[in-house]
Scaffold this active site. Sequence first.
Site, PDB file in Angstrom:
ATOM      1  N   HIS A  83      -7.464  -5.353  -0.974  1.00  0.00           N
ATOM      2  CA  HIS A  83      -6.399  -4.891  -0.626  1.00  0.00           C
ATOM      3  C   HIS A  83      -5.283  -5.693   0.090  1.00  0.00           C
ATOM      4  O   HIS A  83      -4.338  -5.562   0.332  1.00  0.00           O
ATOM      5  CB  HIS A  83      -6.783  -3.466   0.156  1.00  0.00           C
ATOM      6  CG  HIS A  83      -5.653  -2.488   0.326  1.00  0.00           C
ATOM      7  ND1 HIS A  83      -4.980  -2.079  -0.809  1.00  0.00           N
ATOM      8  CD2 HIS A  83      -4.902  -1.700   1.316  1.00  0.00           C
ATOM      9  CE1 HIS A  83      -4.146  -1.110  -0.447  1.00  0.00           C
ATOM     10  NE2 HIS A  83      -3.969  -1.153   0.900  1.00  0.00           N
TER      11      HIS A  83
ATOM     12  N   SER B 265       0.723  -1.170  -0.032  1.00  0.00           N
ATOM     13  CA  SER B 265      -0.088  -0.003   0.018  1.00  0.00           C
ATOM     14  C   SER B 265       0.834   1.384   0.076  1.00  0.00           C
ATOM     15  O   SER B 265       1.855   1.552  -1.110  1.00  0.00           O
ATOM     16  CB  SER B 265      -1.148  -0.164   1.149  1.00  0.00           C
ATOM     17  OG  SER B 265      -1.994   1.108   1.278  1.00  0.00           O
TER      18      SER B 265
ATOM     19  N   ASP C 291      -9.432  -4.680  -5.347  1.00  0.00           N
ATOM     20  CA  ASP C 291      -8.978  -3.796  -4.354  1.00  0.00           C
ATOM     21  C   ASP C 291      -9.697  -2.550  -4.453  1.00  0.00           C
ATOM     22  O   ASP C 291      -9.845  -1.890  -5.558  1.00  0.00           O
ATOM     23  CB  ASP C 291      -7.407  -3.568  -4.769  1.00  0.00           C
ATOM     24  CG  ASP C 291      -6.601  -2.850  -3.577  1.00  0.00           C
ATOM     25  OD1 ASP C 291      -7.202  -2.231  -2.831  1.00  0.00           O
ATOM     26  OD2 ASP C 291      -5.428  -3.230  -3.669  1.00  0.00           O
TER      27      ASP C 291
END
Length: 269
Positions: free
Chosen positions: A250, A98, A222
Site C-alpha cells: 500500500h 488510498s 497491496d
Amino acid sequence: MDYWIEVEQGVRIYVNDINPSGHSPILFMHGWPANHHLFEYQYDQLLQRGYRCLGMDVRGFGQSDKPLYGYDYNRSADDIRCVVEAMTLNNFTLLGHSTAGAVAVRYMKRHEGYGVSKLVLCAAAAPSLIQRPNFPYGLNEMAVTNIIQGTYRDRPDMLRDFGEIFFHNKVSEPFASWFLQMGLQAASWSTVQVAKAWLSEVLFDDLAFVNIPTLILHGIHDRVCLFRLGVAQHQGIKGSIFVPFKNSGHGLFYDEKEKFNDQLMRFVG
C-alpha cells in the site's frame, strides 16, 4: 508557507505550500490515517527539480481542525474545492493516495475537476474499498469493522498493526515509529468516521466523470486497497495509464520511491 483555510464556519484545513514559486503544482492528498508528511520522500526529489508541492492535511488529521462531522466523500471533496479556490490553484495535478484517491475521483464528478489538469491515483480506494455484490475484489466488511473496534479498544495498537501491513518491504523501527506518530496526530473520532465511510461509499459511476489525463499507480502486494481495485480504475477511466508496482504494497511511494517519483515526474512534466 503554512496556511489554514476555512472550509466552513469553524473548520480550517491546513495546507503546506512548500515551493510557491515552483512549476507544475501538485496537490498531495494523503490517505488514512496519516497526514501530508506521508509524501516526504516525494518532496525530497521534486523540490530539487523545481516543482511546486502542496501538502494538505484532510479534516480530522494532521494539523487540520478535527470536527465531529464531515467525513463522507462529498464533504471531503468540498474541502478540496475550498482549498483550490482559496489558493487560486489552476492547471494543477491532483494526487490522491488510498482514501484520498477515492475522494479525488469524487471531486472530479462533484466539482467537474475544477482547476485540475492531471490526476494521479496511487493505491486508491476506488471504486470500493470493500466487497460488494457486484464487486468481489475489495476487503471483506469484517476487516473494516475490526479497525473500528480496534480504534475504540486500543488505537495505538490498531495503528501499529496497520503499519505492519502498509509496506511490502521491511522498514526500520524509527520509520515505523514515525508512521505511527502520524496516525496518532489524528483524532480518534475522525479515524473512526473515515473507516465508517468505507462501508457505504462507492464510486462505480464516478469513474466515468474523470476525463483528464490520469495516472494509476498500484502495488501488486497491496493488502489494504487490493491490486484489483487499480485494475477496475483503469477499466473505468478512459485513456488512463496504469503502472503496476511489482515490489510494493500500500505504501508504494516508499516501497519503490525511485520508481514512484520517476513515474510522477514523467507524467506531470
